[in-house]
Design an enzyme around this catalytic site. Structure first.
Site, mmCIF file in Angstrom:
data_model
loop_
_atom_site.group_PDB
_atom_site.id
_atom_site.type_symbol
_atom_site.label_atom_id
_atom_site.label_comp_id
_atom_site.label_asym_id
_atom_site.label_seq_id
_atom_site.Cartn_x
_atom_site.Cartn_y
_atom_site.Cartn_z
ATOM 1 N N HIS A 114 0.859 -1.188 0.000
ATOM 2 C CA HIS A 114 0.000 0.000 0.000
ATOM 3 C C HIS A 114 0.884 1.223 0.000
ATOM 4 O O HIS A 114 2.109 1.119 0.133
ATOM 5 C CB HIS A 114 -0.966 -0.022 1.190
ATOM 6 C CG HIS A 114 -0.333 0.043 2.546
ATOM 7 N ND1 HIS A 114 0.587 -0.890 3.000
ATOM 8 C CD2 HIS A 114 -0.481 0.935 3.568
ATOM 9 C CE1 HIS A 114 0.947 -0.572 4.235
ATOM 10 N NE2 HIS A 114 0.320 0.528 4.595
ATOM 11 N N ASP A 127 5.753 4.647 4.804
ATOM 12 C CA ASP A 127 6.722 3.760 5.440
ATOM 13 C C ASP A 127 6.854 2.414 4.714
ATOM 14 O O ASP A 127 7.710 1.607 5.066
ATOM 15 C CB ASP A 127 6.391 3.556 6.930
ATOM 16 C CG ASP A 127 5.016 2.952 7.172
ATOM 17 O OD1 ASP A 127 4.065 3.315 6.469
ATOM 18 O OD2 ASP A 127 4.898 2.109 8.084
#
Lengths: 307, 307
Positions: A60, A64
Site C-alpha cells: 500500500h 513507510d
C-alpha cells in the site's frame, strides 16, 4: 530460498530498525516486498545485486512501505540495469511514477512492467496472479487496512520427483534419452519390449517453498487464504494485545492476532515484523505470539532466515 | 553555528555516503538543505531533534536531493510536532506534496508554510528572501543545472557590539536601565548632566556568520553572489577536472571549479561535497580544490564542522 528483512519498524525508522521492506532471495533472482525508505542502502548492506531483482511488490502507499521506491528505481538506471523489472502495487502508483518522471525526480531507463490494481479488479477476482517467472509465481489478495492494501503469496513451482538411478539400472534401462523421458513423466518401452512407468523410477513431485506477506492489515480471511500451509508467513504485529483497540482502529494486528492467522492457515513458520517504535524490545511481542503459535520468530533488520 | 552533512554522495548512495542533505545548526533551531533519502535516519544519528528543525530548503527535485522529504514530513507528524515548518523549493514541489497527501503517502499535522518558486519569480527578482527568524535569514538565487535549481545563503543577523562593563564603571554610569539604553545604541544623559554616547561603552556590531549552499550547478555568477564573503561555501564538486566535459554536460562542477567560485567570492572556507560514486577516495577531489583554494575541506557524512 532465504528471507532478509530490510526494515522492521512501523511508521517511522528508529536507530535500530528501518521501515518496512523485505527481500526474498531465490536462485538467480530475488524479490522485494514493500520498499520503505533506505531499501536501496539495505540491499547493499545485505550484499544483494539490484541487477538480480526481478519484482517489487508494494502492499500500500503509506510512506513507510513506499518511500524508498523512487530512489531504488533511479539507482538501477544509474547502474545501467537492462533486465526488465515487474512492479506490482495498489491504485495510484502509476500516477505517482508519472508525476515523478515529469518532475525529473526519477529516471527509468530499463523496461518497467507496472501492474497497478484497481479496487474493481478485486471485487471481481478474489485472488490474482501478479508475477510469473520460470520457477516462481506471486498472487495477490486485498487485505483489511485503512487504505487499499494488497497481501502477497510467493510460491516456488513444484520440482519434479527425484530420479532413482539405482532402480533404473537394476531394471536394465539403458542410460540416455529414455532417462529424460521417464524424468519428464512419460512411460517408455525398452528395446526388449518391457514397458516402464515413470512412477517406477521417479519419486513424487516435490512441493516448492512458499511465503506469504501480510502487512499492513487487521486479521482477515484473505490473510489466512494467502498463508494456507506456507513455509513462512510474514505478518505484521504492530502492537501487543494491551493495545488491541488502538491496533484495530489503525487497521493493524496484534502479535497474538498474527499468531492466530498463522495457526488457522497451518503455516509452518511465522515471522512477525512492523513493530511499533513504542517497543524498544521485541520480546513482549514475540512472547505473546508464541503463546498461540510456538513456531514464531521476530524479524530483525538484515538478519537472514533460510527457508 | 555548526554544519553536519547527512549525505555527501551524488546520484546514488554508497555504503559510506548517503545522498545529499546537510544540516546547519544554530542556537535553538536548525535548518536542512536538501533532503535526500534517509535524512530522517541521519538526523537521529546526529543527535538532532526534529522538533527544532525550522526550515527545509530544497535545491531541485532530482531524487537524490529530495526523496527523503516525504518520510521526514510524516515522521514529524507521528512525533506530534506542533511548531510551524517552512519548506522552500522549486516549481512542482506543491503538486508533489498534494499528490502524496491524496494517496495518503504522507500525513502532515503541523503548520507547513510552503514557499514554492516559479521560474518567473526569478526573472523578476534576482535574489529573494525565503526565510526569516529572530536571528537568521535565508535568500535564494537560481543556479545553472539541468533542471531549475535554487542556491541558498543563510545569514545570521549582526549581533550588537560587546558592552564594555569596565569602561562603563570607570565612567561612573549607574548600573541599571541606562546600561540597556546604551547597549541598544542610545546615547544617555547621566544624573550629573554628562552625556555618554553609546559608542563610548559599546563596541561595533559583530557580523553574523553566513553560509552558502550551491548544488547542483555548473560554476555560475549566482553562485559567486551567494557566496560573497561567506564563512563557509558548501559547493558541489562532483568530478575532477579529468571529467570536466561530462561535468558540464550534466550540469555539475569539478573540484577546481568549486574552488574558483570560493576564490572569486572571497569565501573564508570551502566545503566540497556531492562526490560521484566513481571516487571511492575523496582525496583527488580535495587536492584539486586546494590547488586553487587552500581553505578547502571535503565533506564526510555526519562529520561536524564548527563555524
Amino acid at each position: 530460498m532465504k528471507i532478509i528483512p530490510f526494515g522492521t519498524s512501523s511508521g517511522r525508522p528508529t536507530l535500530n530498525r528501518h521501515v518496512s521492506s523485505l527481500a526474498v532471495v531465490g536462485e538467480g533472482e530475488w524479490w522485494l516486498f514493500d520498499c520503505g525508505e533506505a531499501a536501496q542502502i539495505q540491499l547493499m548492506r545485505a550484499g544483494l545485486s539490484a541487477h538480480k531483482l526481478a519484482g517489487i511488490f508494494i502492499t500500500h502507499l503509506h510512506g513507510d512501505h513506499f518511500n524508498g521506491l523512487a530512489g531504488l528505481l533511479s539507482t538501477m538506471s544509474l547502474d545501467q540495469r537492462q533486465r526488465p523489472l515487474t512492479l506490482v502495487g495498489p491504485p495510484g502508483i502509476g500516477e505517482y511514477l508519472n508525476l515523478l518522471k515529469r518532475l525529473r525526480t526519477i529516471h527509468i531507463s530499463y523496461p518497467l512492467e507496472l501492474r497497478e490494481f484497481s479496487g474493481r479488479d478485486f471485487r471481481e477476482i478474489a485472488e490474482q496472479k501478479v508475477f510469473e517467472s520460470t520457477h516462481h509465481e506471486v498472487v495477490a489478495r486485498p487485505l483489511d487496512h485503512r487504505i487499499f492494501t494488497l497481501g502477497y503469496r510467493l510460491t516456488e513451482r513444484p520440482k519434479p520427483g527425484r530420479f532413482d538411478l539405482e532402480r533404473a539400472q537394476a531394471l536394465g534401462i539403458p542410460a540416455g534419452p529414455l532417462y529424460s523421458k521417464l524424468q519428464a513423466g512419460e512411460d517408455v518401452t525398452l528395446p526388449d519390449g518391457r514397458v516402464i512407468a515413470s512412477s517406477e523410477v521417479v519419486g513424487p513431485p516435490r512441493p516448492g517453498r512458499s511465503l506469504a506477506y501480510c502487512l499492513d492489515t487487521r486479521p482477515c480471511a484473505n490473510g489466512v487464504s494467502l498463508a494456507r500451509e506456507v513455509d513462512c508467513l510474514v505478518h505484521e504485529a504492530t502492537f501487543t494485545d494491551e493495545h488491541a483497540a488502538e491496533s484495530d482502529q489503525y487497521g493493524h494486528s496484534t502479535a497474538s492476532q498474527a499468531a492466530a492467522i498463522a495457526s488457522q492457515a497451518g503455516a509452518k513458520l511465522l515471522l512477525i515484523t512492523h513493530f511499533s517504535s513504542r517497543y524498544p524490545d521485541y520480546r513482549p511481542l514475540l512472547a505473546e505470539a508464541r503463546r498461540h503459535f510456538p513456531e514464531t520468530r521476530a524479524a530483525e533488520d538484515l538478519l537472514e532466515l533460510a527457508l
